[in-house]
Design a protein around this motif. Structure first.
Motif, short mmCIF file in Angstrom:
data_model
loop_
_atom_site.label_atom_id
_atom_site.label_comp_id
_atom_site.label_asym_id
_atom_site.label_seq_id
_atom_site.Cartn_x
_atom_site.Cartn_y
_atom_site.Cartn_z
N PHE A 124 4.15 1.47 6.69
CA PHE A 124 3.38 2.62 7.13
C PHE A 124 3.38 3.67 6.01
O PHE A 124 4.24 4.54 5.95
N PRO A 125 2.42 3.55 5.09
CA PRO A 125 2.36 4.49 3.96
C PRO A 125 2.03 5.90 4.42
O PRO A 125 1.25 6.10 5.36
N SER A 126 2.62 6.87 3.76
CA SER A 126 2.33 8.28 4.04
C SER A 126 1.02 8.72 3.40
O SER A 126 0.40 9.68 3.86
N TYR A 127 0.64 8.04 2.31
CA TYR A 127 -0.55 8.43 1.56
C TYR A 127 -1.40 7.22 1.21
O TYR A 127 -0.88 6.13 1.02
N GLU A 128 -2.69 7.45 1.08
CA GLU A 128 -3.55 6.45 0.49
C GLU A 128 -3.30 6.46 -1.00
O GLU A 128 -2.84 7.47 -1.56
N LYS A 129 -3.64 5.37 -1.67
CA LYS A 129 -3.32 5.20 -3.09
C LYS A 129 -3.86 6.35 -3.94
O LYS A 129 -3.16 6.86 -4.81
N LYS A 130 -5.08 6.75 -3.68
CA LYS A 130 -5.72 7.80 -4.47
C LYS A 130 -4.94 9.12 -4.36
O LYS A 130 -4.69 9.79 -5.37
N LYS A 177 4.45 16.13 -8.40
CA LYS A 177 5.01 16.67 -7.16
C LYS A 177 6.33 15.97 -6.90
O LYS A 177 6.43 14.76 -6.96
N ASN A 178 7.36 16.75 -6.64
CA ASN A 178 8.68 16.19 -6.38
C ASN A 178 8.86 15.87 -4.90
O ASN A 178 8.16 16.39 -4.04
N ASN A 179 9.82 14.99 -4.65
CA ASN A 179 10.18 14.60 -3.29
C ASN A 179 8.99 14.08 -2.48
O ASN A 179 8.63 14.63 -1.45
N ILE A 180 8.39 13.04 -2.98
CA ILE A 180 7.26 12.41 -2.30
C ILE A 180 7.80 11.39 -1.32
O ILE A 180 8.50 10.45 -1.70
N TYR A 181 7.48 11.59 -0.04
CA TYR A 181 7.90 10.63 0.98
C TYR A 181 6.83 9.55 1.07
O TYR A 181 5.70 9.81 1.49
N LEU A 182 7.18 8.34 0.64
CA LEU A 182 6.21 7.24 0.57
C LEU A 182 5.84 6.68 1.93
O LEU A 182 4.71 6.24 2.13
N GLY A 183 6.78 6.65 2.87
CA GLY A 183 6.49 6.11 4.20
C GLY A 183 7.64 5.27 4.72
O GLY A 183 8.78 5.40 4.28
N ASP A 184 7.30 4.39 5.66
CA ASP A 184 8.30 3.60 6.38
C ASP A 184 8.01 2.11 6.26
O ASP A 184 6.85 1.69 6.27
#
Length: 155
Positions: A74-80, A90-97
Motif C-alpha cells: 500500500f504505497p503512500s505516493y504514486e511514483k511521480k 524531503k526528509n522522513n518520507i513514509y513509503l507505505g505498508d
C-alpha cells in the motif's frame, strides 16, 4: 537512510525468523551502502507479518479479491509524487505498508531457503512502495531490475 517498523500478527513467524526487525535492519543497512535512493533520503515503511486469514481479509477489503496472496503493498505516493519528494530532498518520507503471508513464504521456500524467499517477497513489496508495478511486460522488466539490484545489495 531507510527504516522499517515491523508488526508480527501471526506468532508462528517467530519459529522461522526470531527477530524480524533486527533481520531487516541489517539487510537495509547493507542496501543503504549500495542503493543511492536509500543512502540520500530518510525513508521508512511498515511491514506486517501475517498469515493466510489476515492477508485474505485485507486482499478482499482493499483489492476486492477474495483469495490468499503472498504480499500486499500500500504505497503512500504514486511514483511521480514520490520522485518529486525525493528530488526536493524531503526528509522522513513514509513509503507505505507491506503485508507478507507466512504460508506463502513457507510454500516458496521448498525450492530455496526461507530467508531467500522472505527477502524476495519483502523486496517485491518495497519496489511497489517505490512506485513500480508489473501491469505490462515493460513495467515487469523495470521492476525486476530494481528488485535484483536490491537483492544483490543485501547479500
Amino acid at each position: 537512510m531507510i527504516k522499517v517498523d515491523v508488526l508480527v500478527k501471526q506468532k508462528s513467524w517467530k519459529k522461522h525468523i526470531r527477530n524480524p526487525k533486527d533481520y531487516l535492519k541489517k539487510k537495509l543497512k547493507k542496501a543503504e551502502k549500495k542503493i543511492y535512493i536509500f543512502k540520500r533520503n530518510k525513508l521508512n515503511f511498515s511491514l506486517l507479518l501475517s498469515g493466510n486469514k489476515e492477508i485474505k481479509k485485507l486482499n478482499k477489503k482493499f483489492r476486492n479479491k477474495d483469495k490468499i496472496t503472498d504480499v500486499l503493498s500500500f504505497p503512500s505516493y504514486e511514483k511521480k509524487m514520490l520522485n518529486k519528494l525525493i528530488k526536493n530532498k524531503k526528509n522522513n518520507i513514509y513509503l507505505g505498508d507491506i503485508i507478507i503471508n507466512l504460508s506463502e513464504i513457507i510454500r516458496r521456500s521448498n525450492n530455496e531457503s526461507f530467508f531467500v524467499a522472505f527477502d524476495k517477497i519483502w523486496i517485491h513489496g518495497l519496489t511497489h512502495l517505490l512506485g513500480f508495478c508489473h501491469k505490462s511486460n515493460k513495467d515487469f522488466s523495470s521492476m525486476q531490475q530494481v528488485e535484483n539490484k536490491i537483492i544483490k545489495s543485501i547479500q
